[in-house]
Design an enzyme around this catalytic site. Structure first.
Site, PDB file in Angstrom:
ATOM      1  N   LYS A  82       0.809  -1.264  -0.054  1.00  0.00           N
ATOM      2  CA  LYS A  82       0.085   0.019  -0.070  1.00  0.00           C
ATOM      3  C   LYS A  82       1.033   1.216  -0.082  1.00  0.00           C
ATOM      4  O   LYS A  82       0.327   2.436   0.086  1.00  0.00           O
ATOM      5  CB  LYS A  82      -0.974   0.018   1.289  1.00  0.00           C
ATOM      6  CG  LYS A  82      -1.890  -1.140   1.359  1.00  0.00           C
ATOM      7  CD  LYS A  82      -2.604  -1.222   2.795  1.00  0.00           C
ATOM      8  CE  LYS A  82      -3.119  -2.563   2.959  1.00  0.00           C
ATOM      9  NZ  LYS A  82      -3.543  -2.381   4.296  1.00  0.00           N
ATOM     10  N   HIS A 134      25.766  -9.809  -0.463  1.00  0.00           N
ATOM     11  CA  HIS A 134      25.031 -11.096   0.215  1.00  0.00           C
ATOM     12  C   HIS A 134      25.970 -11.764   1.036  1.00  0.00           C
ATOM     13  O   HIS A 134      26.489 -12.782   0.972  1.00  0.00           O
ATOM     14  CB  HIS A 134      24.460 -12.207  -0.869  1.00  0.00           C
ATOM     15  CG  HIS A 134      23.523 -12.917  -0.391  1.00  0.00           C
ATOM     16  ND1 HIS A 134      23.104 -13.149   0.885  1.00  0.00           N
ATOM     17  CD2 HIS A 134      22.728 -13.690  -1.086  1.00  0.00           C
ATOM     18  CE1 HIS A 134      22.054 -14.146   0.959  1.00  0.00           C
ATOM     19  NE2 HIS A 134      21.866 -14.627  -0.132  1.00  0.00           N
TER      20      HIS A 134
HETATM   21  N1   CP Z   1      21.450 -18.148  -2.311  1.00  0.00           N
HETATM   22  C1   CP Z   1      20.243 -17.532  -2.343  1.00  0.00           C
HETATM   23  O1   CP Z   1      20.221 -16.286  -1.697  1.00  0.00           O
HETATM   24  O2   CP Z   1      18.945 -18.189  -2.593  1.00  0.00           O
HETATM   25  P1   CP Z   1      17.527 -17.617  -2.064  1.00  0.00           P
HETATM   26  O3   CP Z   1      17.215 -16.498  -3.193  1.00  0.00           O
HETATM   27  O4   CP Z   1      16.756 -18.752  -2.406  1.00  0.00           O
HETATM   28  O5   CP Z   1      17.503 -17.259  -0.721  1.00  0.00           O
END
Ligand code: CP
Length: 320
Positions: A82, A134
């Site tokens: 929203k 990440h």
């Molecule tokens: N490797 C990884 O980040 O996988 P997902 O997107 O499934 O979390």
């Protein structure tokens, strides 16, 4: 550690310490009673603005195995659809009593903003931000590499190893975090990608870059990490001529995998495009550690939550 946002924030000593804690976590998880009381009373919020299977589920499993409560919050079905802002979402999470927030976002820098904007006091863990980083994926990759190629020493780095990372580097937060972490731990990293999938500025990264996969494999690397081709981020196309051309030049086929040294392992962060960047037979072969990477993710994420939330941090958890 206050937050876990970027591998660039870590010293080698801190990275090794988290990996050593992950080894302790792995030991406790092979026992019949796997749950540890370490984070009883703590609440971990998983705030996912992008889809995830492995990362979201393994953070949930990690928090639960440390006895924390978990709240899963996904963009779909929430007030984010929203138009609620990141700031108001953060204030809501704080009011709900979150002790740590694990955040995945399509926007590079979202986790950093959440950690440093002053909206929320709790530790923030970056579960993937855009094409930026990440960091827990890189930690689980380093953990898996070390178990196979430097076994027996919980404080070892990856000194002397050669890791080849192949594919869509441009859109990959996994590649950037791995280049930073693997080289911090002493490995040599070679990136392989078509020219259009090498990020501007990658020449300043601490790694070698080549456009030729067969040349990189001829150097007999200890590990090959294949990256997913992120077609959903290739709006407008033009990154490579055809899928077939990409597979021929950059796919890890059975013939290419057969040229690797006997001890070399094959990795992929998932999700995989079988038959595109990696042949199904290679993904399922004895040298593939792809499923093991997922299991490593739980141990590493337990270690990260432990380092951020346990009040008396040592490299092993208290068990009573
Ligand atoms: N490797 C990884 O980040 O996988 P997902 O997107 O499934 O979390």
């Amino acid at each position: 550690m206050r937050h876990f946002i970027s591998i660039g924030d870590l010293s080698r000593e801190e990275a090794v310490s988290v990996l050593a804690t992950a080894e302790h976590m792995a030991e406790t998880q092979s026992r019949s009673l796997r749950k540890l009381p370490t984070l009883v009373g703590a609440t971990v919020v998983n705030l996912f603005f992008e889809d995830s299977t492995r990362t979201r589920i393994s953070f949930e499993a990690a928090a639960k195995r440390l006895s924390a409560d978990v709240i899963n919050f996904s963009a779909k079905g929430s007030s984010l659809s929203k138009g609620e802002s990141l700031k108001d979402t953060a204030l809501t999470l704080q009011a709900m009593g979150a002790d740590a927030v694990v955040v995945r976002s399509g926007s590079s820098g979202a986790a950093h903003l959440l950690a440093h904007a002053g909206w929320i006091d709790q530790p923030i863990v970056n579960a993937g931000d855009g094409a930026h980083e990440h960091p827990t994926q890189a930690m689980l990759d380093a953990f898996t590499l070390r178990r196979h190629l430097r076994p027996g020493d919980a404080r070892a780095g990856l000194d002397g190893l050669h890791v080849v990372i192949v594919g869509d580097v441009l859109h990959s937060r996994v590649a950037r975090s791995n280049v930073l972490l693997l080289t911090l731990l002493g490995a040599r990293v070679t990136l392989v990608a078509p020219p259009a999938l090498v990020p501007v500025g990658a020449s300043a990264w601490p790694c070698e870059i080549t456009y030729d996969l067969d040349e990189a494999l001829a150097a007999a690397p200890d590990a090959v990490m294949m990256l997913r081709v992120q077609r959903e981020r290739m709006v407008g196309g033009g990154f490579f001529p055809t899928a077939g051309e990409y597979s021929r030049r950059y796919g890890l086929t059975v013939a290419r995998a057969d040229t690797l040294p006997e001890h070399a392992i094959v990795m992929h962060p998932g999700p995989m495009n079988r038959g595109f960047e990696i042949a199904g037979a290679v993904a399922d072969s004895p040298r593939s550690v792809i499923v093991e990477q997922v299991a490593s993710g739980v141990f590493v994420r337990m270690a990260v939550l432990y380092h951020l939330l346990a009040t008396d941090v040592r490299e092993g958890p208290r068990e009573n």
